[in-house]
Design a protein around this motif. Structure first.
Motif, PDB file in Angstrom:
ATOM      1  N   GLU A 173       0.774  -1.179  -0.011  1.00  0.00           N
ATOM      2  CA  GLU A 173      -0.111  -0.042   0.102  1.00  0.00           C
ATOM      3  C   GLU A 173       0.745   1.181   0.043  1.00  0.00           C
ATOM      4  OE1 GLU A 173      -3.499  -0.260   0.091  1.00  0.00           O
ATOM      5  OE2 GLU A 173      -4.009   1.716   0.305  1.00  0.00           O
ATOM      6  N   ALA A 174       1.639   1.395  -1.275  1.00  0.00           N
ATOM      7  CA  ALA A 174       2.366   2.875  -1.156  1.00  0.00           C
ATOM      8  C   ALA A 174       2.562   2.927  -2.704  1.00  0.00           C
ATOM      9  CB  ALA A 174       3.790   2.555  -0.659  1.00  0.00           C
ATOM     10  N   GLY A 175       2.698   4.161  -2.980  1.00  0.00           N
ATOM     11  CA  GLY A 175       2.885   4.627  -4.546  1.00  0.00           C
ATOM     12  C   GLY A 175       1.662   4.431  -5.103  1.00  0.00           C
ATOM     13  N   LEU A 176       1.775   3.814  -6.366  1.00  0.00           N
ATOM     14  CA  LEU A 176       0.811   3.240  -7.395  1.00  0.00           C
ATOM     15  C   LEU A 176       0.087   1.935  -6.953  1.00  0.00           C
ATOM     16  CD1 LEU A 176       1.690   3.822 -11.014  1.00  0.00           C
ATOM     17  CD2 LEU A 176       0.783   5.382  -9.450  1.00  0.00           C
ATOM     18  N   GLY A 177       0.640   1.470  -5.665  1.00  0.00           N
ATOM     19  CA  GLY A 177       0.104   0.285  -5.088  1.00  0.00           C
ATOM     20  C   GLY A 177      -1.204   0.747  -4.560  1.00  0.00           C
ATOM     21  N   ARG A 178      -1.539   1.993  -4.018  1.00  0.00           N
ATOM     22  CA  ARG A 178      -2.645   2.332  -3.370  1.00  0.00           C
ATOM     23  C   ARG A 178      -3.748   2.232  -4.371  1.00  0.00           C
ATOM     24  NH1 ARG A 178      -0.867   5.619   1.239  1.00  0.00           N
ATOM     25  NH2 ARG A 178       1.151   6.318   0.641  1.00  0.00           N
ATOM     26  N   ALA A 179      -3.148   2.873  -5.628  1.00  0.00           N
ATOM     27  CA  ALA A 179      -4.342   3.296  -6.742  1.00  0.00           C
ATOM     28  C   ALA A 179      -4.949   1.734  -7.280  1.00  0.00           C
ATOM     29  CB  ALA A 179      -3.937   3.888  -7.856  1.00  0.00           C
ATOM     30  N   ILE A 180      -3.803   0.687  -7.355  1.00  0.00           N
ATOM     31  CA  ILE A 180      -4.124  -0.755  -7.942  1.00  0.00           C
ATOM     32  C   ILE A 180      -4.901  -1.357  -7.029  1.00  0.00           C
ATOM     33  CG2 ILE A 180      -3.152  -2.917  -8.293  1.00  0.00           C
ATOM     34  CD1 ILE A 180      -0.562  -1.297  -9.213  1.00  0.00           C
ATOM     35  N   ASN A 181      -4.763  -1.086  -5.487  1.00  0.00           N
ATOM     36  CA  ASN A 181      -5.330  -1.808  -4.339  1.00  0.00           C
ATOM     37  C   ASN A 181      -6.974  -1.082  -4.338  1.00  0.00           C
ATOM     38  OD1 ASN A 181      -3.504  -3.343  -3.875  1.00  0.00           O
ATOM     39  ND2 ASN A 181      -2.870  -2.173  -2.005  1.00  0.00           N
ATOM     40  N   ASP A 182      -7.084   0.064  -4.932  1.00  0.00           N
ATOM     41  CA  ASP A 182      -8.239   0.636  -4.727  1.00  0.00           C
ATOM     42  C   ASP A 182      -9.200  -0.011  -5.877  1.00  0.00           C
ATOM     43  OD1 ASP A 182     -10.025   3.502  -4.624  1.00  0.00           O
ATOM     44  OD2 ASP A 182      -9.831   2.809  -6.528  1.00  0.00           O
ATOM     45  N   ARG A 183      -8.497  -0.115  -6.984  1.00  0.00           N
ATOM     46  CA  ARG A 183      -9.335  -0.809  -8.359  1.00  0.00           C
ATOM     47  C   ARG A 183      -9.839  -2.121  -7.708  1.00  0.00           C
ATOM     48  NH1 ARG A 183      -8.558   3.932  -8.577  1.00  0.00           N
ATOM     49  NH2 ARG A 183      -7.927   5.096 -10.573  1.00  0.00           N
ATOM     50  N   LEU A 184      -8.642  -2.773  -7.099  1.00  0.00           N
ATOM     51  CA  LEU A 184      -9.077  -4.270  -6.912  1.00  0.00           C
ATOM     52  C   LEU A 184     -10.198  -4.463  -5.844  1.00  0.00           C
ATOM     53  CD1 LEU A 184      -5.355  -5.867  -6.618  1.00  0.00           C
ATOM     54  CD2 LEU A 184      -7.197  -6.539  -8.306  1.00  0.00           C
ATOM     55  N   ARG A 185     -10.248  -3.670  -4.904  1.00  0.00           N
ATOM     56  CA  ARG A 185     -11.199  -3.704  -4.015  1.00  0.00           C
ATOM     57  C   ARG A 185     -12.645  -3.227  -4.532  1.00  0.00           C
ATOM     58  NH1 ARG A 185      -7.537  -0.501  -0.581  1.00  0.00           N
ATOM     59  NH2 ARG A 185      -6.416  -2.112   0.954  1.00  0.00           N
ATOM     60  N   ARG A 186     -12.486  -2.212  -5.576  1.00  0.00           N
ATOM     61  CA  ARG A 186     -13.951  -2.009  -5.980  1.00  0.00           C
ATOM     62  C   ARG A 186     -14.446  -3.037  -7.060  1.00  0.00           C
ATOM     63  NH1 ARG A 186     -14.502   3.494  -5.078  1.00  0.00           N
ATOM     64  NH2 ARG A 186     -12.534   4.371  -4.531  1.00  0.00           N
ATOM     65  N   ALA A 187     -13.450  -3.774  -7.698  1.00  0.00           N
ATOM     66  CA  ALA A 187     -13.617  -4.795  -8.575  1.00  0.00           C
ATOM     67  C   ALA A 187     -14.281  -6.054  -7.808  1.00  0.00           C
ATOM     68  CB  ALA A 187     -12.517  -5.422  -9.383  1.00  0.00           C
TER      69      ALA A 187
END
Ligand code: TXA
Ligand code: MG
Length: 318
Positions: free
Chosen positions: A302-316
């Motif tokens: 959960e850092a850098g672009l990892g935050r955005a990737i995790n955000d998309r995964l959670r919504r998916a």
């Protein structure tokens, strides 16, 4: 199916005739129309099946052009624009009257962005209006990162797709709102929070997701989702509960024994977060076509672009 090509003159001609054109950006492909024409913008909502309460981002080619679409632009907004544009960031600024309310869904703020893609920048210089463009996918589904993704889902509804290759960032822009003159992050995306804070020299607030926030459907709890069910967790543990040959696996870099190779996607074998972002949506789309019941996915650091990737995964997965 739509025609796919690299002809900017053709794309400009269609846009001049109030038609839709899919355009490449560094984040994801957009579905573009003349932002100053209600007739043209309405076609976007129709083609995407998009609810009219979901506002569109306006794309332009230079910071000088911001005054065409926005007024009373705060200094901090200019600071961010100078630092990061063209690039994967959208600023929500006070709307100028030239922008139809249809574009902003009645909001007093308008989203403005300069996409970092040579073809689309050249196109924007060829025409005399900014382009309203959401991601070029049916509402709620995963965003497209290639011309072929766009063609598969929207090809029968649009005349032309400008082909700029695979998107080099691969995840939508970070959205920063200046609702009260102060920056607030509405959506994490291709520009990392850390970079924004470095330029502004202070912590920046993040607006928490709400499943009922009609202002920003991109923040809906369920969005960016493939048709198959996505479950997030520790993949090794989950594989003990599900039949390994019937699942898909989306991991950061690890391979899992027992799951057929064609049902696995490693976002970046080298563990590179930028490569992972680039491969995320294509990976989800690929797994969606496999003969599986569910997609098991893991979160990234959960850092850098990892935050955005995790955000998309959670919504998916929601
Ligand atoms: O990277 C991107 O931002 C891509 C490329 C094509 O530029 N565009 C994109 O657009 O992701 P879209 O429409 O799929 O997502 C934009 C999000 C939506 O959730 C929308 O609600 C929010 O931005 N948004 C846009 N304008 C807004 C406004 N005036 N007020 C509040 N939210 C806004
Ligand atoms: Mg979208």
């Amino acid at each position: 199916m739509a025609e796919i090509g690299t002809d900017i003159t053709k794309a400009a001609a269609l846009l001049n005739q109030q038609q839709l054109v899919a355009i490449p950006t560094e984040t994801v492909y957009g579905l573009a129309a003349n932002a100053f024409s209600e007739t043209a913008v309405l076609k976007i909502f129709e083609a995407k099946n998009r609810p009219s309460f979901d506002p569109l981002i306006v794309h332009t080619h230079s910071i000088e052009n911001f005054t065409q679409v926005a007024t009373a632009i705060p200094d901090q907004a200019y600071q961010l624009a100078e630092a990061f544009m063209p690039g994967p960031v959208t600023l929500l600024l006070p709307r100028s009257n030239q922008v139809p309310l249809l574009v902003t869904s009645g909001n007093d703020l308008v989203g403005v962005r300069i996409p970092d893609h040579p073809l689309t920048l050249a196109l924007l210089k060829e025409i005399f209006f900014p382009l309203a463009a959401p991601s070029a996918n049916p509402f709620g589904y995963v965003s497209p990162t290639t011309a072929q993704h766009v063609n598969k889902q929207l090809g029968d509804r649009i005349p032309y797709i400008l082909d700029g290759g695979a998107c080099k960032v691969g995840i939508e822009s970070t959205i920063i709102s200046f609702a009260d003159g102060e920056p607030e992050i509405l959506r994490l995306g291709g520009l990392a929070l850390e970079e924004i804070e470095k330029v502004l020299g202070k912590p920046v607030k993040r607006v928490k997701t709400s499943s009922s926030n009609p202002q920003a459907p991109g923040m809906l709890s369920s969005h960016y989702a493939p048709s198959k069910r996505v479950i997030i967790g520790n993949i090794n543990q989950m594989l003990q509960q599900y039949e390994p040959d019937k699942v898909g696996v989306l991991s950061f870099s690890e391979e899992f024994a027992g799951v057929p190779a064609r049902q696995q996607v490693q976002l970046s074998a080298a563990g590179n977060i930028y490569e992972a972002a680039r491969n995320l949506f294509a990976g989800l789309r690929y797994l969606d076509t496999q003969p599986i019941n569910i997609i098991l996915a893991e979160l990234l650091p959960e850092a850098g672009l990892g935050r955005a990737i995790n955000d998309r995964l959670r919504r998916a997965a929601f």
